[in-house]
Design a protein around this motif. Structure first.
Motif, PDB file in Angstrom:
ATOM      1  N   PRO A 293      -4.989   4.488 -29.238  1.00  0.00           N
ATOM      2  CA  PRO A 293      -4.112   3.318 -29.355  1.00  0.00           C
ATOM      3  C   PRO A 293      -4.096   2.540 -28.038  1.00  0.00           C
ATOM      4  N   ASN A 294      -3.513   1.356 -28.080  1.00  0.00           N
ATOM      5  CA  ASN A 294      -3.278   0.623 -26.850  1.00  0.00           C
ATOM      6  C   ASN A 294      -2.201   1.357 -26.061  1.00  0.00           C
ATOM      7  N   LEU A 295      -2.192   1.124 -24.748  1.00  0.00           N
ATOM      8  CA  LEU A 295      -1.234   1.794 -23.869  1.00  0.00           C
ATOM      9  C   LEU A 295      -0.260   0.785 -23.277  1.00  0.00           C
ATOM     10  N   LYS A 296       0.969   1.169 -23.196  1.00  0.00           N
ATOM     11  CA  LYS A 296       1.985   0.444 -22.431  1.00  0.00           C
ATOM     12  C   LYS A 296       2.258   1.387 -21.278  1.00  0.00           C
ATOM     13  N   ILE A 297       1.706   1.070 -20.104  1.00  0.00           N
ATOM     14  CA  ILE A 297       1.705   2.038 -19.008  1.00  0.00           C
ATOM     15  C   ILE A 297       2.532   1.575 -17.814  1.00  0.00           C
ATOM     16  N   ARG A 298       3.209   2.526 -17.240  1.00  0.00           N
ATOM     17  CA  ARG A 298       3.918   2.321 -15.973  1.00  0.00           C
ATOM     18  C   ARG A 298       3.443   3.437 -15.048  1.00  0.00           C
ATOM     19  N   LEU A 299       2.580   3.082 -14.121  1.00  0.00           N
ATOM     20  CA  LEU A 299       1.994   4.037 -13.187  1.00  0.00           C
ATOM     21  C   LEU A 299       2.653   3.827 -11.836  1.00  0.00           C
ATOM     22  N   LEU A 300       3.625   4.697 -11.527  1.00  0.00           N
ATOM     23  CA  LEU A 300       4.472   4.580 -10.345  1.00  0.00           C
ATOM     24  C   LEU A 300       5.163   3.214 -10.396  1.00  0.00           C
ATOM     25  N   ASP A 301       4.804   2.266  -9.539  1.00  0.00           N
ATOM     26  CA  ASP A 301       5.495   0.971  -9.573  1.00  0.00           C
ATOM     27  C   ASP A 301       4.642  -0.151 -10.171  1.00  0.00           C
ATOM     28  N   HIS A 302       3.573   0.198 -10.872  1.00  0.00           N
ATOM     29  CA  HIS A 302       2.701  -0.787 -11.515  1.00  0.00           C
ATOM     30  C   HIS A 302       2.849  -0.677 -13.031  1.00  0.00           C
ATOM     31  N   ARG A 303       2.878  -1.839 -13.708  1.00  0.00           N
ATOM     32  CA  ARG A 303       3.011  -1.872 -15.169  1.00  0.00           C
ATOM     33  C   ARG A 303       1.921  -2.741 -15.768  1.00  0.00           C
ATOM     34  N   ALA A 304       1.472  -2.329 -16.967  1.00  0.00           N
ATOM     35  CA  ALA A 304       0.473  -3.139 -17.672  1.00  0.00           C
ATOM     36  C   ALA A 304       0.363  -2.684 -19.118  1.00  0.00           C
ATOM     37  N   ASP A 305      -0.093  -3.591 -19.966  1.00  0.00           N
ATOM     38  CA  ASP A 305      -0.517  -3.253 -21.311  1.00  0.00           C
ATOM     39  C   ASP A 305      -2.029  -3.089 -21.224  1.00  0.00           C
ATOM     40  N   VAL A 306      -2.548  -1.967 -21.729  1.00  0.00           N
ATOM     41  CA  VAL A 306      -3.973  -1.653 -21.603  1.00  0.00           C
ATOM     42  C   VAL A 306      -4.586  -1.553 -22.992  1.00  0.00           C
TER      43      VAL A 306
END
Length: 140
Positions: free
Chosen positions: A88-101
């Motif tokens: 599936p697509n990802l809604k990611i929050r990696l530490l202080d970075h956010r993105a839809d992947v």
């Protein structure tokens, strides 16, 4: 799924995440990864299944990125009940970075009603009991 196929899929997910998020500076130590299947319904998200948490020790940014990608693949394909057929697509929050992947094979990011995997990664902070009594070990 063979080891080569699994490793290729993990590298593909890691590459997709890295293309959308600048790899943050990572302090060596434990990090927690929360993974939750959600359905995007307008402005809010609806949880499809309860989330799961993994705590992993990493020392570098690339190691954290690979660990996150591995957990994504194992969450999608490693359970007895498969929520989605493909990545599936990802809604990611990696530490202080956010993105839809957008991942290969997933629907377009703007397609309504699709199931996403929300991934939240943060530095692990032990709870009060763990700070007082130390880390709990599992009895064998």
């Amino acid at each position: 799924m063979g080891d080569n196929e699994l490793n290729l899929m993990i590298r593909t997910v890691a590459k997709a995440i890295a293309s959308r998020i600048d790899l943050p500076e990572v302090r060596p130590g434990k990090h927690e990864i929360w993974l939750t299947f959600i359905r995007r319904t307008g402005p809010s998200d609806e949880r499809v299944l309860p989330g799961r948490k993994r705590v992993l020790s990493v020392t570098t940014g690339p190691e954290l990125l690979y660990a996150v990608a591995r957990e994504v693949v194992l969450t999608v394909f490693g359970d007895e009940v498969q929520v989605v057929k493909d990545l599936p697509n990802l809604k990611i929050r990696l530490l202080d970075h956010r993105a839809d992947v957008h991942l290969p094979g997933a629907p377009p990011l703007d397609q309504a009603g699709q199931i996403w995997l929300r991934v939240t990664v943060r530095r692990y902070e032990p709870g009060l009991l763990e700070r007082i009594f130390g880390e709990r070990t599992e009895a064998v």
